[in-house]
Design a protein around this motif. Structure first.
Motif, short mmCIF file in Angstrom:
data_model
loop_
_atom_site.label_atom_id
_atom_site.label_comp_id
_atom_site.label_asym_id
_atom_site.label_seq_id
_atom_site.Cartn_x
_atom_site.Cartn_y
_atom_site.Cartn_z
N ARG A 2 0.83 -1.20 0.00
CA ARG A 2 0.00 0.00 0.00
C ARG A 2 0.88 1.27 0.00
N LEU A 3 0.43 2.21 -0.82
CA LEU A 3 1.07 3.53 -0.89
C LEU A 3 0.05 4.56 -0.42
N ALA A 4 0.38 5.30 0.60
CA ALA A 4 -0.51 6.37 1.07
C ALA A 4 -0.02 7.70 0.50
N HIS A 5 -0.96 8.47 -0.05
CA HIS A 5 -0.62 9.79 -0.59
C HIS A 5 -1.35 10.87 0.21
N CYS A 6 -0.57 11.78 0.81
CA CYS A 6 -1.14 12.94 1.48
C CYS A 6 -0.45 14.18 0.97
N SER A 7 -1.03 15.33 1.25
CA SER A 7 -0.44 16.56 0.71
C SER A 7 -0.89 17.79 1.49
N ASP A 8 -0.16 18.86 1.28
CA ASP A 8 -0.57 20.21 1.73
C ASP A 8 -1.00 20.25 3.19
N LEU A 9 -0.06 19.87 4.05
CA LEU A 9 -0.37 19.81 5.47
C LEU A 9 -0.34 21.21 6.10
N LEU A 62 3.72 8.89 0.99
CA LEU A 62 4.24 9.90 0.06
C LEU A 62 3.49 11.20 0.28
N CYS A 63 4.23 12.27 0.56
CA CYS A 63 3.63 13.59 0.77
C CYS A 63 4.11 14.52 -0.34
N THR A 64 3.15 15.13 -1.05
CA THR A 64 3.52 15.97 -2.19
C THR A 64 3.58 17.46 -1.83
N GLY A 65 4.19 17.78 -0.72
CA GLY A 65 4.62 19.14 -0.47
C GLY A 65 3.67 20.06 0.26
N ASP A 66 4.16 21.30 0.47
CA ASP A 66 3.51 22.29 1.33
C ASP A 66 3.36 21.72 2.75
N VAL A 67 4.49 21.31 3.31
CA VAL A 67 4.46 20.88 4.71
C VAL A 67 4.43 22.09 5.64
N THR A 68 4.89 23.26 5.14
CA THR A 68 4.91 24.48 5.94
C THR A 68 3.99 25.52 5.32
N ASN A 69 4.00 26.70 5.92
CA ASN A 69 3.27 27.84 5.37
C ASN A 69 4.20 28.91 4.83
N LEU A 70 5.23 29.19 5.61
CA LEU A 70 6.09 30.33 5.29
C LEU A 70 7.55 29.93 5.10
N VAL A 193 5.54 5.71 -10.03
CA VAL A 193 4.67 6.77 -9.52
C VAL A 193 5.46 8.08 -9.55
N VAL A 194 5.00 9.02 -10.35
CA VAL A 194 5.65 10.33 -10.42
C VAL A 194 4.96 11.26 -9.43
N ALA A 195 5.74 11.85 -8.54
CA ALA A 195 5.20 12.77 -7.52
C ALA A 195 5.66 14.18 -7.84
N ILE A 196 4.68 15.10 -7.87
CA ILE A 196 4.97 16.48 -8.24
C ILE A 196 3.99 17.37 -7.47
N HIS A 197 4.45 18.49 -6.95
CA HIS A 197 3.53 19.32 -6.14
C HIS A 197 2.44 19.97 -7.00
N HIS A 198 2.84 20.62 -8.07
CA HIS A 198 1.88 21.35 -8.90
C HIS A 198 1.16 20.39 -9.84
N PRO A 199 -0.14 20.59 -10.06
CA PRO A 199 -0.86 19.70 -10.98
C PRO A 199 -0.30 19.85 -12.39
N PRO A 200 0.03 18.72 -13.03
CA PRO A 200 0.63 18.82 -14.37
C PRO A 200 -0.37 18.64 -15.50
N ALA A 201 -1.67 18.49 -15.18
CA ALA A 201 -2.66 18.25 -16.23
C ALA A 201 -3.94 19.00 -15.88
N GLY A 202 -4.75 19.27 -16.91
CA GLY A 202 -6.02 19.93 -16.69
C GLY A 202 -5.88 21.45 -16.72
#
Ligand SMILES: [Fe+2]
Ligand SMILES: [Fe+2]
Length: 314
Positions: A2-9, A62-70, A193-202
């Motif tokens: 299992r791979l867990a994906h979280c983001s933008d904490l 796997l965490c795709t970034g924005d772990v902080t605010n500033l 699995v390619v991990a990238i912070h910014h959405p690359p599609a749409g």
């Protein structure tokens, strides 16, 4: 596995920020935080998520970034302390930076210093000077981490940007190395699995203000080299897009913030679990935060249909 994906904490320590040290454009983020974010991004959600992942024995997080605010040192150290509670350890937890982690230029260095162990590249995958393209090309990226049938290729698209913008860029050199990694025979048969912070599609990828500036070049790499899955954060939405691959569409999935709680049920803190078996992705589902009971539970209505509908067909 299992791979867990979280983001933008967007983890915020209430005692660590040291507001008087804020400089440059940080005041915007500080005002934003004080007026809004602190009420809606809950460290307690990540505490509960960590407990959930540990109880489930998730094989890779796997965490795709924005772990902080500033991108303050105190914020990185606070966030690092949280990630260190994941029992999988640094080898089984991967973190890439988001734009908030590069809110000011020194954030890039602080991420490398404090989150470096979560963003190592495997032996044999380090890039050399011959792989560079341009003076500001950071040869650390992309990282490649192979764990059994899972191969994570993690990019950094984050750089300090002008006020009121949040765009990202992968860069020519990093995209050339992404292509090489995806085509490398060592990854044949792996779930790439390619991990990238910014959405690359749409349509959101194309936003001049907060999109991925070189999303067309990223798409060209995927069209040639393919991938089994692309995951991202940044939009704080459950998103489903696709990019053309050499053998059919490649799924591009975004997930909501892992700590957000507001009046929109669509955006309540969640993370997603992907099941891999036999070198293939088999299924995925979301787990959602139940704040009252301090737990994450399987999401009974996993797809925010209106949100997804807004992303499909655009
Ligand atoms: Fe974010
Ligand atoms: Fe972001």
């Amino acid at each position: 596995m299992r791979l867990a994906h979280c983001s933008d904490l967007h983890l915020l320590s209430h005692d660590g920020a040291g507001w008087l040290e804020l400089a440059n454009k940080r005041w915007i983020g500080a005002a934003n935080l004080l007026s809004n974010r602190a009420r809606h991004y809950h460290v307690a959600a990540f505490d509960d998520m960590i407990a959930d992942m540990n109880a489930l024995g998730i094989e890779h997080v796997l965490c795709t970034g924005d772990v902080t605010n500033l991108a303050l040192r105190q914020e990185f150290e606070f966030a690092r302390g949280k990630f260190d509670q994941l029992t999988g350890g640094v080898g089984n937890v991967t973190v890439i930076p988001g734009n908030h982690d590069a809110y000011v230029a020194e954030g890039v260095g602080l991420f490398a210093e404090i989150f470096g162990p979560y963003a190592t590249t495997d032996d044999g995958w380090a890039w050399s000077a011959a792989d560079a393209d341009g003076e500001d090309d950071d040869l650390h990226w992309p990282i490649v981490r192979v764990r059994g049938e899972l191969a994570i290729i993690g990019l950094s698209t984050s750089r300090a940007t002008p006020w009121f913008t949040a765009y990202g860029r992968a860069g020519i050199g990093q995209l050339a190395r992404l292509r090489r990694a995806l085509l490398d025979p060592r990854l044949a048969g792996k779930v790439r699995v390619v991990a990238i912070h910014h959405p690359p599609a749409g349509r959101r990828a194309a936003s001049k203000i907060r999109g991925l500036r070189d999303h067309d070049s990223f798409a060209a790499v995927i069209a040639e080299a393919g991938a089994e899955l692309i995951v991202h954060g940044h939009e704080h939405r459950n998103m489903a897009e696709s990019l053309a691959g050499p053998h059919g569409p490649v799924e591009v999935r975004g997930v909501v913030s892992g700590t957000y709680l507001h009046d929109k049920p669509d955006k309540t803190a969640r993370y997603r679990i992907y099941e891999l078996e036999g070198g293939k992705l088999r299924s995925d589902h979301l787990r959602i935060w139940d704040r009252e009971h301090h737990v994450f539970v399987k999401d009974a209505q996993p797809i925010a249909s209106a949100d997804l509908a807004a992303n499909y067909g655009t």
